[in-house]
Design an enzyme around this catalytic site. Structure first.
Site, PDB file in Angstrom:
ATOM      1  N   GLY A   1       0.806  -1.249   0.083  1.00 49.57           N
ATOM      2  CA  GLY A   1       0.057   0.033  -0.072  1.00 49.57           C
ATOM      3  C   GLY A   1       0.986   1.312   0.104  1.00 49.57           C
ATOM      4  O   GLY A   1       2.216   1.205   0.044  1.00 49.57           O
TER       5      GLY A   1
ATOM      6  N   TYR B   1       8.770  -2.029   5.421  1.00 47.28           N
ATOM      7  CA  TYR B   1       8.277  -2.727   4.021  1.00 47.28           C
ATOM      8  C   TYR B   1       9.677  -2.888   3.218  1.00 47.28           C
ATOM      9  O   TYR B   1       9.924  -3.654   2.497  1.00 47.28           O
ATOM     10  CB  TYR B   1       7.382  -1.558   3.254  1.00 47.28           C
TER      11      TYR B   1
ATOM     12  N   GLU C   1      -4.077   3.316  -1.258  1.00 45.47           N
ATOM     13  CA  GLU C   1      -3.693   3.882  -2.554  1.00 45.47           C
ATOM     14  C   GLU C   1      -2.317   4.782  -2.263  1.00 45.47           C
ATOM     15  O   GLU C   1      -2.297   5.150  -1.154  1.00 45.47           O
ATOM     16  CB  GLU C   1      -4.784   4.669  -2.855  1.00 45.47           C
TER      17      GLU C   1
END
Ligand code: NAD
Length: 319
Positions: free
Chosen positions: A79, A147, A189
């Protein structure tokens, strides 16, 4: 006919990659934990499988005869900045499991060529005006978020399988990718899609909220350029990680201005607190340039395409 497996084919870049491979004449199997959100997958065959499970990775990789010629691993718990900051454990757990099992199963099953989608999030933060960083400068490592650490680990794991089991591995480090048929609402998004949505939702002369002070510098890579880069890299002899990114670097305020221009609206910005991520980026593209790849879409053209699609989605949601 060449065969390809695309993991994460129900997602944004994976969905576009399926179409690119088919255009190049491949028979393509897509795999994802969900169907594509915005369109029916173009894949010749589409399997819904949770790739955190080893046996599902084996199922995804199994063909009636032989192995896939090429495997593209893009599945990830993924994301934008809001998601990356709020779902650290999920990202590290889910994406690591997917990669641990997919890489090993692919190597054990004799897949000759394996692609892994990494990210420029593996690099440390930079200051505006710093010279370009090369791929080798990801080490010593200090990614800004978990991430990035997961991507770095998974890169190294794929390279270990290449060394030890002879599977050819190609690794791309994507810079922010955007375009139609990507997540544009719901919390996952990324900045270009979020800004397109906000601009589409306000009237001419309206105000949108933007996280941070708008000075963070990024480059944004249009999805058609990205899948072209993936394809060229996969068929190159470039070992180790390779950056793929548009060489046009802009601030978040400039990104908003590009979206406002595409919309034809006057837009005011209200800067608010929020997860911004790194301050600046500037990466060398010399390795991917050696394949002949160049970005064809700069921000203005890419945002025009993206805004038009997101505006349509916003209007469709209202009716
Ligand atoms: P995306 O979220 O649209 O696609 C990822 C897909 O993986 C999703 O469809 C999701 O359902 C699937 N997935 C998640 N968990 C799964 C599981 N357990 N089993 C099977 N499928 C699962 O994201 P994207 O933007 O298309 O990104 C594709 C890849 O590129 C990811 O690995 C991402 O980390 C990497 N990447 C993307 C960007 C970018 O700007 N979009 C930048 C750097 C790296």
């Amino acid at each position: 006919m060449k065969t390809a497996l695309v993991c994460g084919a129900g997602g944004f870049i994976g969905g576009h990659l399926v179409k690119k491979l088919q255009k190049e004449g491949y028979w393509v199997r897509g795999v994802d934990i969900k169907e594509h959100e915005f369109e029916t997958s173009a894949a010749d065959e589409f399997l819904v499988l949770d790739l955190r499970e080893a046996e599902n990775c084996a199922t995804a990789l199994t063909l009636n005869e032989g192995t896939f010629d090429e495997v593209y691993q893009l599945a990830a718990d993924m994301g934008g900045m809001g998601f990356i900051h709020s779902a650290e454990c999920e990202i590290m757990h889910n994406s690591a499991l997917i990669n641990i099992h997919m890489t090993r199963q692919a190597a054990d099953m004799g897949v000759p060529r394996y692609f892994f989608s990494s990210s420029v999030c593996v690099y440390r933060d930079m200051q505006p005006g710093e010279p370009e960083m090369t791929e080798a400068q990801a080490i010593p490592a200090n990614p800004d978020n978990e991430y990035g650490w997961e991507k770095l680990y998974s890169e190294r794991m794929a390279l270990a399988y290449e060394r030890n089991q002879g599977m050819t591995v190609r690794i791309a480090r994507f810079q922010n990718c955007y375009g139609p048929y990507g997540t544009w609402t719901g919390g996952r998004e990324k900045a270009p899609a979020a800004i397109c949505r906000k601009v589409a939702e306000v009237e001419d002369g309206g105000t949108i909220e933007v996280w941070g002070d708008g000075t963070a510098v990024r480059s944004y890579t249009y999805v058609d350029d990205m899948v072209e880069g993936i394809f060229r890299l996969m068929h190159s002899d470039l070992q180790g990680a390779v950056n793929i990114g548009c060489p046009e670097y802009v601030t978040v305020n400039e990104l908003v201005a590009a979206v406002a221009e595409a919309s034809g609206k006057t837009i005011h910005i209200k800067h608010i607190d929020g997860p911004v991520g790194v301050q600046s980026r500037n990466f060398s593209n010399e390795r991917i340039y050696s394949t002949g790849w160049r970005a064809k879409y700069f921000l203005k053209e890419g945002i025009a395409e993206t805004y038009a699609w997101i505006e349509q989605q916003v209007k469709a949601q209202k009716t």
